[in-house]
Design an enzyme around this catalytic site. Sequence first.
Site, mmCIF file in Angstrom:
data_model
loop_
_atom_site.group_PDB
_atom_site.id
_atom_site.type_symbol
_atom_site.label_atom_id
_atom_site.label_comp_id
_atom_site.label_asym_id
_atom_site.label_seq_id
_atom_site.Cartn_x
_atom_site.Cartn_y
_atom_site.Cartn_z
ATOM 1 N N CYS A 109 -7.831 0.772 -14.818
ATOM 2 C CA CYS A 109 -8.882 1.052 -13.829
ATOM 3 C C CYS A 109 -10.208 1.444 -14.473
ATOM 4 O O CYS A 109 -11.259 1.324 -13.849
ATOM 5 C CB CYS A 109 -8.417 2.123 -12.857
ATOM 6 S SG CYS A 109 -6.978 1.582 -11.933
ATOM 7 N N HIS A 250 -14.807 4.459 -9.273
ATOM 8 C CA HIS A 250 -13.628 3.604 -9.124
ATOM 9 C C HIS A 250 -12.999 3.869 -7.760
ATOM 10 O O HIS A 250 -12.732 5.006 -7.398
ATOM 11 C CB HIS A 250 -12.627 3.905 -10.244
ATOM 12 C CG HIS A 250 -11.280 3.296 -9.998
ATOM 13 N ND1 HIS A 250 -11.121 1.975 -9.641
ATOM 14 C CD2 HIS A 250 -10.032 3.826 -10.025
ATOM 15 C CE1 HIS A 250 -9.839 1.729 -9.472
ATOM 16 N NE2 HIS A 250 -9.156 2.828 -9.694
ATOM 17 N N ASN A 280 -7.791 -0.899 -3.836
ATOM 18 C CA ASN A 280 -7.978 -0.523 -5.239
ATOM 19 C C ASN A 280 -7.788 -1.778 -6.092
ATOM 20 O O ASN A 280 -6.671 -2.275 -6.235
ATOM 21 C CB ASN A 280 -6.940 0.551 -5.581
ATOM 22 C CG ASN A 280 -6.995 1.003 -7.035
ATOM 23 O OD1 ASN A 280 -7.548 0.322 -7.880
ATOM 24 N ND2 ASN A 280 -6.385 2.140 -7.311
HETATM 25 O O1 UT7 Z 1 -6.377 3.316 -9.621
HETATM 26 C C1 UT7 Z 1 -6.139 4.337 -10.527
HETATM 27 C C2 UT7 Z 1 -4.780 4.843 -10.505
HETATM 28 N N1 UT7 Z 1 -4.221 5.136 -9.222
HETATM 29 C C3 UT7 Z 1 -4.651 6.138 -8.441
HETATM 30 O O2 UT7 Z 1 -5.651 6.792 -8.715
HETATM 31 C C4 UT7 Z 1 -3.798 6.479 -7.251
HETATM 32 C C5 UT7 Z 1 -3.784 7.948 -7.038
HETATM 33 N N2 UT7 Z 1 -2.821 8.350 -6.011
HETATM 34 C C6 UT7 Z 1 -2.993 8.119 -4.694
HETATM 35 O O3 UT7 Z 1 -3.937 7.491 -4.260
HETATM 36 C C7 UT7 Z 1 -1.990 8.746 -3.755
HETATM 37 O O4 UT7 Z 1 -1.156 9.622 -4.494
HETATM 38 C C8 UT7 Z 1 -1.128 7.733 -2.975
HETATM 39 C C9 UT7 Z 1 -1.982 6.972 -1.957
HETATM 40 C C10 UT7 Z 1 -0.448 6.748 -3.899
HETATM 41 C C11 UT7 Z 1 -0.066 8.505 -2.192
HETATM 42 O O5 UT7 Z 1 -0.712 9.468 -1.332
HETATM 43 P P1 UT7 Z 1 -0.255 10.993 -1.347
HETATM 44 O O6 UT7 Z 1 -1.106 11.685 -0.362
HETATM 45 O O7 UT7 Z 1 -0.292 11.485 -2.767
HETATM 46 O O8 UT7 Z 1 1.216 10.895 -0.795
HETATM 47 P P2 UT7 Z 1 2.548 11.494 -1.398
HETATM 48 O O9 UT7 Z 1 3.138 10.567 -2.401
HETATM 49 O O10 UT7 Z 1 2.324 12.917 -1.774
HETATM 50 O O11 UT7 Z 1 3.475 11.499 -0.092
HETATM 51 C C12 UT7 Z 1 3.160 12.312 1.061
HETATM 52 C C13 UT7 Z 1 4.083 11.918 2.184
HETATM 53 C C14 UT7 Z 1 5.551 11.859 1.769
HETATM 54 O O12 UT7 Z 1 6.318 12.220 2.903
HETATM 55 P P3 UT7 Z 1 6.912 13.708 3.047
HETATM 56 O O13 UT7 Z 1 7.748 13.923 1.847
HETATM 57 O O14 UT7 Z 1 5.702 14.601 3.095
HETATM 58 O O15 UT7 Z 1 7.646 13.625 4.337
HETATM 59 C C15 UT7 Z 1 5.776 10.397 1.453
HETATM 60 O O16 UT7 Z 1 7.121 10.008 1.606
HETATM 61 O O17 UT7 Z 1 3.767 10.603 2.639
HETATM 62 C C16 UT7 Z 1 4.900 9.738 2.498
HETATM 63 N N3 UT7 Z 1 4.403 8.446 2.061
HETATM 64 C C17 UT7 Z 1 4.102 7.449 2.912
HETATM 65 N N4 UT7 Z 1 4.196 7.342 4.242
HETATM 66 C C18 UT7 Z 1 3.799 6.189 4.814
HETATM 67 C C19 UT7 Z 1 4.111 8.046 0.802
HETATM 68 N N5 UT7 Z 1 3.617 6.796 0.817
HETATM 69 C C20 UT7 Z 1 3.605 6.409 2.106
HETATM 70 C C21 UT7 Z 1 3.192 5.218 2.749
HETATM 71 N N6 UT7 Z 1 3.297 5.163 4.095
HETATM 72 N N7 UT7 Z 1 2.688 4.162 2.086
#
Ligand code: UT7
Length: 329
Positions: A109, A250, A280
């Site tokens: 990235c 980014h 992204n």
């Molecule tokens: O490009 C450079 C490198 N990449 C990045 O910079 C990405 C950085 N990370 C992110 O953008 C975020 O961490 C994500 C978008 C990938 C995930 O978002 P998050 O707010 O960190 O979600 P999380 O993994 O902490 O999950 C929160 C909740 C969980 O449910 P519970 O345990 O709270 O009930 C997950 O199971 O959201 C759930 N969840 C989803 N629900 C619906 C995780 N992914 C999804 C999804 N749809 N796609």
Amino acid sequence: MVLAGLGAYLPEEVVTNDDLSRVMDTSDEWISSRTGISQRRRAAEGQTSLHLAVEAGREALKHHGEGTAIDAVVVATSTPHRLCPATAPDVATALGLGHVPAFDVAAVCSGFVYAAATAQGLIAAGTARTVLVIGSDVFSSFLYPSDRNTRVIFGDGAGAAVVRAGDHDEPGAFGAFDLGSDGEGSDLITIGGGGSMPPSEDAPAGRDQFLAMEGREVYRRSIPGMADSCRVALDRRGWSIEDVDVMIGHQANIRILDAVARNLDLERERCYVNIDRVGNTAGASIPIAMTHAHADGAVRAGDKVLLTAFGAGLTWGSTTLTWPELPTI
Ligand code: UT7
């Protein structure tokens, strides 16, 4: 080094959040509110980072104007056309640029920022006067079909910039770059297989051919990572955050951009966002955002612009430039 042309290319197929929620356990509401993404593009079957890079490169050359020789091509990609050789020589040939030096930079990235810094080095050393710098990634080829963690954020695309030798105080001039890495975080975003490392016995068959991401941890590190890097780049230019008209960061997640802006004390309105339309796009993210910002009129001649990126590696990088007079796109 001075910015002299921009271009972007997005594949035709649009994948909306509703499209994804039909094939996996997610929703438009979750994706929009947690990432800021409404849609992303997906490359057609057989369309690779090479094809996208050629299209974006052609647009940037057109924007720059015919007739100036390109002395080198640097392609930022972590999803190359093939593992070996690099994608850039094929791009140079496809664009009819002759036998110029052409090579890839793999910083995921942060790739475009690293590639632009490399171009600045080639120009400063007198190796090249005008360089075509391209970011192109097709991560859709590496997303595990049921991995909602990665499939909701990544999109395919390419962006390109023509940069040329110039004075440090002329419109379009870049400042010094800040670049950094932390290999201790290399497992946080990785495609484990396909390199010279033997296949992992722990990974389920074939799974290590796909992107694995510990999103929350990357998210946590990216905010201070980008903000600190911005401070170094601003300091090297002698600018303060109040001087910045537009930050083009980014486009990983809108919440990351918001948090970086807050960390820097930069008003949200000065932070350019196009992640809603493109997702992204990894190494292509910054040059696509630069092109869209110019086309939208969100950045204007004379503006002081801050570029910043953070991602797999881990790697990060930032720089500054003044926006030049460029033809409309
Ligand atoms: O490009 C450079 C490198 N990449 C990045 O910079 C990405 C950085 N990370 C992110 O953008 C975020 O961490 C994500 C978008 C990938 C995930 O978002 P998050 O707010 O960190 O979600 P999380 O993994 O902490 O999950 C929160 C909740 C969980 O449910 P519970 O345990 O709270 O009930 C997950 O199971 O959201 C759930 N969840 C989803 N629900 C619906 C995780 N992914 C999804 C999804 N749809 N796609």
